[in-house]
Design an enzyme around this catalytic site. Structure first.
Site, PDB file in Angstrom:
ATOM      1  N   GLU A  46     112.238  97.018  -0.575  1.00 12.55           N
ATOM      2  CA  GLU A  46     112.445  97.752  -1.829  1.00 12.55           C
ATOM      3  C   GLU A  46     113.520  97.111  -2.692  1.00 12.55           C
ATOM      4  O   GLU A  46     113.382  97.048  -3.909  1.00 12.55           O
ATOM      5  CB  GLU A  46     112.801  99.219  -1.540  1.00 12.55           C
ATOM      6  CG  GLU A  46     111.629 100.054  -1.064  1.00 12.55           C
ATOM      7  CD  GLU A  46     110.462 100.054  -2.038  1.00 12.55           C
ATOM      8  OE1 GLU A  46     110.706  99.947  -3.252  1.00 12.55           O
ATOM      9  OE2 GLU A  46     109.311 100.129  -1.583  1.00 12.55           O
ATOM     10  N   TYR A  54     115.709 106.040  -6.696  1.00  6.07           N
ATOM     11  CA  TYR A  54     114.397 105.487  -6.355  1.00  6.07           C
ATOM     12  C   TYR A  54     114.382 104.969  -4.912  1.00  6.07           C
ATOM     13  O   TYR A  54     113.517 105.343  -4.110  1.00  6.07           O
ATOM     14  CB  TYR A  54     114.005 104.337  -7.323  1.00  6.07           C
ATOM     15  CG  TYR A  54     112.845 103.580  -6.727  1.00  6.07           C
ATOM     16  CD1 TYR A  54     111.574 104.140  -6.749  1.00  6.07           C
ATOM     17  CD2 TYR A  54     113.027 102.366  -6.059  1.00  6.07           C
ATOM     18  CE1 TYR A  54     110.502 103.508  -6.134  1.00  6.07           C
ATOM     19  CE2 TYR A  54     111.977 101.733  -5.438  1.00  6.07           C
ATOM     20  CZ  TYR A  54     110.713 102.309  -5.475  1.00  6.07           C
ATOM     21  OH  TYR A  54     109.667 101.693  -4.831  1.00  6.07           O
ATOM     22  N   ASP A  72     109.837 104.722  -9.899  1.00  3.59           N
ATOM     23  CA  ASP A  72     110.231 103.414 -10.439  1.00  3.59           C
ATOM     24  C   ASP A  72     109.548 103.207 -11.791  1.00  3.59           C
ATOM     25  O   ASP A  72     108.956 104.137 -12.348  1.00  3.59           O
ATOM     26  CB  ASP A  72     109.886 102.294  -9.431  1.00  3.59           C
ATOM     27  CG  ASP A  72     108.378 102.040  -9.357  1.00  3.59           C
ATOM     28  OD1 ASP A  72     107.597 102.871  -9.867  1.00  3.59           O
ATOM     29  OD2 ASP A  72     107.990 100.995  -8.801  1.00  3.59           O
TER      30      ASP A  72
END
Ligand code: SF4
Length: 364
Positions: free
Chosen positions: A36, A119, A137
């Protein structure tokens, strides 16, 4: 159990269309975290190589926590936004010190880690632990602003709040991680910034932007500021022995590339002639009369960052005497054969690849 038709269609679409990506085959929070963070501001194709490189160098939280920061930055080299790597390194130390090396499994502790925003916390909590948190996102903002006809600018707190509320309302209690991934993937593959595939979109009948022919207008964003021009005069200093080089560790936390290395630098308001360069205070402090040649045919590179355009001039300077310690404050002198051990921003990396044989040889 009743499922919102949008959620149902989205998940069915995901099962048929999702890309087989390595971080989707694991529920290890460390690996999900790494993927991520890499994928923020990086395309999947480029991110995959970095993901493998990073995990090979630091296979778990302990390995990352105990690494030298230079090594972490070296692995990150070329990805940009280096604070991401520095923050991961700090967060790994926190996990080792406060949680015995085990990734925390509750949202509060995950989101308190350095560099982990809403996020990323939502992604880790829902993908790795199946917890009911949204992960909003840029892809999700685009999809939801179009689907629900949200015209507020998505990069303002008002717009962001509205999108998050909608995402929360949609979030199913069962498999929230799959839903989040489906929404992100749908934005990346179908509801793209330009030319979205509306003709084959399973959500077309629910989409307000499609109904109102306003797809091109959404998502709405604040107007972009023009990037600032910066003029960087790098001194590539040679001494007669030709075996050494001088670098500078960047230490200003408020500036770009903290803790990476570049060359001794004189920054100016505009491009400089050789005469103007040697008359600057910085030149006088660092080199003064201690040189016998300055190559005026400088090599120039332009490098675009999100908010800055960098115009870099590489001046070859042959000095008479090695720099004295007070002249060379903050500057590192090392053997050319060691140059590949330092983390460099992409601009400097590209210069070195082209101009330093020692670097190219050792840096494949
Ligand atoms: Fe996106 Fe087009 Fe589908 Fe609307 S119809 S959700 S704009 S792909």
């Amino acid at each position: 159990m009743f499922m919102n038709p949008i959620v149902e269609k989205l998940i069915a679409w995901y099962e048929r269309n999702k890309r087989r990506l390595p971080w989707r085959r694991t529920n290890d929070p460390y690996k999900i975290w790494v993927s991520e963070v890499i994928l923020q501001q990086t395309r999947v194709n480029q991110g995959i190589n970095y993901y493998y490189r990073f995990l090979e160098a630091f296979p778990d939280v302990e390995a990352l926590a105990h690494a030298e920061e230079n090594d972490v930055l070296r692995i990150w080299q070329g990805l940009g936004y280096y604070s991401r790597a520095r923050n991961m390194h700090l967060a790994a130390k926190t996990i080792v010190n406060n949680f015995g090396g085990k990734f925390p499994s509750d949202y509060k502790n995950i989101s308190a880690l350095k560099g982990i925003g809403d996020y990323t916390a939502g992604a880790i909590a829902s993908f790795a632990f199946g917890m009911p948190y949204t992960a909003v996102d840029g892809n999700v903002k685009r999809v939801l602003s179009r689907l629900f006809g949200i015209y507020d600018q998505i990069d303002t707190s008002v717009g962001e709040k509205k999108i998050k509320e909608v995402a929360k309302e949609l979030l199913p209690r069962r498999n929230p991680g799959t839903f989040n991934q489906a929404l992100i993937e749908f934005g990346a593959m179908w509801c793209t910034p330009r030319n979205p595939k509306c003709g084959t979109c399973p959500l077309q009948q629910h989409c307000l932007a499609f109904a109102e022919s306003s797809i091109e207008k959404l998502p709405a964003k604040k107007p972009r500021k023009k990037p600032r021009d910066r003029y960087l005069n790098y001194l590539v200093i040679h001494h007669s022995d030709h075996h050494h080089f001088y670098l500078r560790k960047r230490s200003d936390a408020a500036d770009i590339w903290k803790n990476l290395y570049d060359f001794p630098l004189i920054e100016s308001e505009r491009p400089l002639s050789p005469e103007e360069l040697v008359n600057t205070q910085d030149w006088q402090k660092l080199i003064g009369e201690n040189y016998y040649s300055l190559n005026s045919r400088t090599k120039k590179k332009t490098h675009q960052l999100s908010h800055q355009t960098l115009h870099a001039y590489f001046w070859e300077v042959n000095i008479k005497e090695v720099l004295k310690p007070d002249q060379a404050a903050g500057i590192v002198k090392d053997k050319k054969s060691n140059i590949h051990q330092y983390p460099f921003p992409r601009l400097i990396d590209a210069f070195l690849q082209e101009n330093f044989t020692e670097y190219g040889k050792n840096n494949k």
